[in-house]
Write an enzyme that holds these catalytic residues in place. Structure first.
Site, PDB file in Angstrom:
ATOM      1  N   ASP A 134      37.535  37.403  39.137  1.00  0.00           N
ATOM      2  CA  ASP A 134      37.819  37.471  37.708  1.00  0.00           C
ATOM      3  C   ASP A 134      37.151  36.347  36.930  1.00  0.00           C
ATOM      4  O   ASP A 134      37.215  36.321  35.697  1.00  0.00           O
ATOM      5  CB  ASP A 134      39.335  37.469  37.461  1.00  0.00           C
ATOM      6  CG  ASP A 134      39.856  38.852  37.095  1.00  0.00           C
ATOM      7  OD1 ASP A 134      39.089  39.825  37.211  1.00  0.00           O
ATOM      8  OD2 ASP A 134      41.021  38.963  36.675  1.00  0.00           O
ATOM      9  N   ASP A 180      53.491  41.933  40.097  1.00  0.00           N
ATOM     10  CA  ASP A 180      53.783  42.412  41.446  1.00  0.00           C
ATOM     11  C   ASP A 180      55.250  42.798  41.611  1.00  0.00           C
ATOM     12  O   ASP A 180      55.578  43.794  42.260  1.00  0.00           O
ATOM     13  CB  ASP A 180      53.396  41.346  42.483  1.00  0.00           C
ATOM     14  CG  ASP A 180      53.599  39.931  41.977  1.00  0.00           C
ATOM     15  OD1 ASP A 180      54.588  39.700  41.257  1.00  0.00           O
ATOM     16  OD2 ASP A 180      52.776  39.062  42.286  1.00  0.00           O
TER      17      ASP A 180
END
Length: 740
Positions: free
Chosen positions: A150, A454
C-alpha cells in the site's frame, strides 16, 4: 452383545476418521466456584454502596461516583466470564490428512501478505516473511504468495525481486534439512548450524547477508541502480511523478509457478510470487488494509483462485512448517469441516523481554480468552495468521448441505494467454473505481468503515451461520515483532481499543448485529474488547478520587474493623490471585504478571481514554477515520534499554503527562494522608482510612518506574522535565478543585 460391539467399532472408526479433536480445559468446577464467590462478594459491595449513600452534603457525589465505577467493574467482570466458563483446545491429526485420505489431492492455498510503509516496515523484514511462507511443507505448485504494497514503493518491489532470486536457493536448502523457522532473518539470528554442513550454511548465509545489504542500501539512498532496473520490466512501472498516494495499479508476477522456468536451483517447482500495489488517487478513499485485502482477493482470482486464503502481517513470519496442513485438518474434517468458516492462529512475538515489560505478550488472551471463544462459536478474526475459505470471504452463507469444491483454482495457463495479459487483467481489478456501486466492502470481502475491519468481518461470517476454530499448537504457527517502546505500545492499543469501541457503538454492535444469529455468551466475548475504551473512565476515577479523598479526610470505604470491609478485600484479593494464576499458567513470570498489571492501568488511563475520545469525536463528525502503522524499528539506545527492561519515555506527549500526573498525585496524597494520620488521632483515622491508604500505597508501588524516570534517571529515555513540570501543575490544580 453384537449390537454393542458393532456400536463401539463404529465409534472407533468414526474417531479414527476425525482430523482433529476438541479437549476441554480442566479445573472448571473449581473455577466456577471461584466465580460464584467473587460474584457474591461483588453483590455485597454494591449493596453496601447503594444502601449507605451519604446525605446531600460532604461525600455524596464522590460516593455515587464510586458506586458507578464499581457497577461498571461488576458488569465488565460478568462480560469477561463468558469466555472463561468452558474454554477448549484443538488438537490436529495431520498424519491422517495425507496418509489416509487426501494424499496429493490437497487444495490450493493463496497467501496474502500486506505492507504499507517501507520506512515503518522495512523491506528486508517484509521479504523474510515472504520467504518463510513460500517454504511451507506443502506442494509448491499449490501455493501462491501475494504481497500487497500500500506504499506503492519501488523499494519494496526491488526487495521482492531480490527475494524471488534468493528463493531459488533458500527453499531447497530449507526442505533438504527440514529447518525451522524458515524466515532467513529468524533462522540465521538463532545460528542453527547443526543441521547442515558449515560450508553450505555459510554459503546461504552470505548470500542472504549480501541481499539484505543491497536492499538496505537502496532503502537508505531511496534509489534503485539503473543496471538493476533493466533486469525486470516491473521497475518501469515507476516514474518520478508516482507517489504513495497517487499511482496507477501495479501487478507483477515475479515467479510464475505454472511456467517451466519457475523452478529452484534443483529444478523443483517454485510457488507463484506476485507483487501488487492497488491504484491510489487523492480523490478516492482507499479503505486501508481492508481495501488492500479485497483487491488481493480479486487479483488472485485471475492468477490462482485457490479455495483457501491465508493472510498474515508482513512482520509475522511462519514459524511452523506444517501450519497449512494443520489448518486443512479443520476444513477437511468429514464431521465438522463443512461448518468452519475460518481458522485463527494466535499472535506470538519473538522479541518479548523475560518479564514482559510492556505487557505485550498476550499470553492470557491467547491461551484463555480465545480458547474460551472457541467453545462458543469460534474466535474473532484478528487480521493476521488466519485461514479463510475464499467463498465465505466473498459472502457465502452457511447451509447444512454445503460442500466445498477443493479442486477449485486455476490449474494451468490458458492456451495463448501470456503472463502479461493476465497482469493487465489483474490491474483492472485493482483500480480505485472498480468497487463503485458494488457490494465489495459490505456483503463481499472484508468490511469497510472501521479501523479494525477484521473483527467486523469475522463477526459477519459468524452471523451468516459459520463457525470458526482457534488453533494454538505447541510450536507457534507465526512469530512476529511486538512493540518495544511505551509509545509503540500505547499507539497499538489506542488503535485496537478505538476500533473495537467504534464497533460497539455502531450497527455492528455484537449485541445488536449478532442478536438471534449467535449465542449471548459469544456476543459477550466479542464485547470484552469492544468495552476496553470505556474502561478508562471508571479506572481514572478510582486512581484519582479515593487518593484525593484520603488527603482531604473523606472516607470512601468501610472501616477496617467493620464486617463490610470483608467483601471488598475478598473481591480484590481473590480476583488478583486468579489473575496471577492465569498469567503463571500461561507462561508469564511473577514479575511479568506485575508488569502486565501496571501496563493495564497505564493503557486504561491513556490509550483507552484517547481511544474513547476519538471514537466519540468521529461519531460527532469532528474527525475522520485514520490508520497509523505501528513502527517495526527502534533506535539502538531504545533497543538496549528494552533488553534491560527499562521503560522508554524520552518525548513529551499527552499520554506521558497523564501517567506522570497520576503517579505524582498518588505519591503526594499518600504522604499527605500519612502525615494527617500521624499528627491527629491516628488510631481513629487509621481505622477509617486504611482501605484508601492501602489503595493509594499500591498505586505508588505500581508507579515506581515512573518516579525513577522522572527523578533518578539521566538517560535519553527518561521522562522529560517539561512533562514532570506540567504534571506538577495538574496535581496542584487537583488540590484546588473540590471532589464533592
Amino acid at each position: 452383545d453384537d449390537s454393542a460391539y458393532a456400536l463401539r467399532e463404529s465409534e472407533v472408526c468414526r474417531m479414527e476418521r476425525r482430523l482433529f479433536e476438541t479437549v476441554r480445559h480442566g479445573g472448571r468446577a473449581l473455577y466456577r466456584l471461584h466465580a460464584v464467590t467473587v460474584a457474591a462478594s461483588t453483590l455485597l459491595v454494591l449493596y453496601y454502596r447503594a444502601t449507605r449513600v451519604p446525605g446531600s452534603g460532604g461525600r455524596r457525589a464522590a460516593w455515587l461516583g464510586m458506586l458507578a465505577a464499581e457497577l461498571w467493574y461488576a458488569a465488565y467482570w460478568v462480560v469477561t466470564q463468558s469466555v472463561r466458563w468452558s474454554p477448549v483446545r484443538r488438537c490436529t491429526f495431520r498424519d491422517r490428512l495425507t496418509a489416509r485420505r487426501y494424499g496429493d489431492r490437497l487444495p490450493g492455498v493463496d497467501i496474502f501478505v500486506c505492507t504499507a510503509d517501507p520506512l515503518s516496515e522495512p523491506p528486508s523484514l517484509v521479504i523474510s516473511t515472504i520467504l518463510s511462507v513460500m517454504a511451507y511443507n506443502y506442494p509448491a505448485e499449490k501455493l501462491s504468495v501475494y504481497l500487497s504494497d500500500d506504499g506503492g514503493s519501488v523499494l519494496t518491489f526491488y526487495a521482492m525481486w531480490e527475494a524471488s532470486l534468493f528463493a531459488k536457493h533458500w527453499l531447497p536448502f530449507c526442505k533438504r534439512y527440514n529447518i525451522e523457522p524458515r524466515s532467513p532473518a529468524a533462522y540465521f539470528s538463532e545460528s542453527y548450524q547443526d543441521l547442515c554442513t558449515p560450508k553450505e550454511w555459510s554459503f546461504i548465509k552470505d548470500m542472504y547477508d549480501e541481499m539484505t545489504e543491497r536492499i538496505d542500501t537502496a532503502v537508505i539512498s531511496r534509489k534503485i541502480p539503473e543496471e538493476i532496473r533493466s533486469n525486470h520490466k516491473g521497475f518501469y512501472e515507476w516514474n518520478p511523478e508516482i507517489t504513495s498516494k497517487n499511482h496507477q495499479p501495479i501487478v507483477q508476477v515475479l515467479i510464475d509457478g505454472k511456467d517451466q522456468k519457475g523452478v529452484d536451483s534443483e529444478g523443483n517447482v517454485l510457488p507463484t510470487l506476485v507483487y501488487m500495489a492497488r491504484e491510489k488517487r487523492p480523490q478516492h478513499h482507499h479503505n486501508f488494509k481492508a481495501g488492500a485485502m479485497n483487491a488481493l482477493i480479486r487479483v488472485s482470482s485471475v492468477i490462482s483462485n485457490s479455495p483457501v486464503i491465508m493472510n498474515v502481517d508482513c512482520d509475522m513470519y511462519s514459524n511452523n512448517n506444517d501450519t497449512i496442513r494443520d489448518a486443512l485438518c479443520f476444513f477437511l474434517d468429514e464431521e465438522m469441516g463443512h461448518k468452519i468458516g475460518f481458522v485463527q492462529y494466535p499472535q506470538n512475538y519473538n522479541n518479548m523481554t523475560k518479564n514482559n515489560l510492556y505487557g505485550n505478550s498476550l499470553h492470557v488472551i491467547n491461551e484463555v480468552e480465545m480458547g474460551g471463544m472457541d467453545s462458543l462459536g469460534g474466535p474473532l478474526y484478528v487480521g493476521t495468521g488466519c485461514f479463510h475459505r475464499r467463498e465465505i470471504l466473498c459472502g457465502k452463507r452457511f447451509t447444512k448441505d454445503y460442500q466445498e469444491d477443493w479442486n477449485g483454482g486455476i490449474k494451468g495457463r490458458i492456451q495463448d494467454t501470456s503472463i502479461g495479459e493476465i497482469e493487465e487483467k489483474a490491474k483492472s481489478l485493482a483500480t480505485c473505481t472498480y468497487e463503485h456501486d458494488t457490494q465489495w466492502g459490505d456483503e463481499i470481502g472484508l468490511k469497510y468503515g472501521c479501523p479494525v475491519e477484521d473483527v467486523i468481518t469475522g463477526l459477519a461470517i459468524h452471523c451468516r451461520g459459520w463457525e470458526s476454530v482457534y488453533s494454538n499448537p505447541t510450536r507457534p504457527a507465526f512469530m512476529g515483532l511486538g512493540p518495544t517502546t511505551l509509545a509503540q505500545t500505547l499507539l497499538q492499543h489506542k488503535r485496537w481499543s478505538e476500533g473495537s469501541f467504534s464497533i460497539f457503538l455502531s450497527k455492528y454492535c455484537p449485541f445488536l448485529f449478532g442478536h438471534g444469529k449467535t449465542n449471548l455468551r459469544h456476543q459477550m466475548g466479542y464485547c470484552i474488547y469492544g468495552l476496553w475504551a470505556p474502561n478508562s473512565l471508571p479506572t481514572l476515577y478510582y486512581v484519582v478520587i479515593p487518593s484525593l479523598a484520603l488527603l482531604k479526610g473523606i472516607p470512601l470505604f468501610p472501616k477496617i474493623t467493620s464486617p463490610w470491609i470483608a467483601p471488598f478485600i475478598y473481591a480484590f484479593c481473590v480476583k488478583n490471585m486468579y489473575s496471577l494464576y492465569e498469567a503463571l499458567s500461561c507462561g508469564d513470570t511473577l514479575k511479568g504478571w506485575w508488569n502486565g498489571q501496571r501496563m493495564w492501568l497505564v493503557k486504561r488511563i491513556t490509550s483507552f481514554l484517547f481511544g474513547a475520545i476519538d471514537t466519540v469525536r468521529k461519531l460527532l463528525g469532528l474527525s475522520k477515520m485514520t490508520f497509523v502503522v505501528t513502527p517495526k524499528v527502534s533506535v539502538e539506545d531504545e533497543s538496549k534499554r528494552y533488553e534491560e527492561e527499562i521503560m522508554e519515555f524520552g518525548s513529551s506527549t499527552p499520554e506521558y503527562v497523564i501517567i506522570a500526573t497520576i503517579a505524582l498525585l498518588n505519591l503526594v496524597c499518600l504522604l499527605g494522608g500519612l502525615s494527617q494520620i500521624m499528627t491527629g488521632a491516628w488510631n481513629i483515622h487509621l481505622d477509617a482510612f486504611s482501605p484508601q491508604l492501602i489503595l493509594c500505597g499500591m498505586l505508588v508501588i505500581t508507579n515506581m518506574p515512573f518516579y525513577e524516570a522522572m527523578f533518578l534517571r539521566n538517560d535519553k529515555g527518561k521522562i522529560p522535565f517539561t512533562v514532570t513540570l506540567a504534571s506538577f501543575g495538574f496535581v496542584m490544580l487537583d488540590f484546588l478543585v473540590p471532589i464533592v
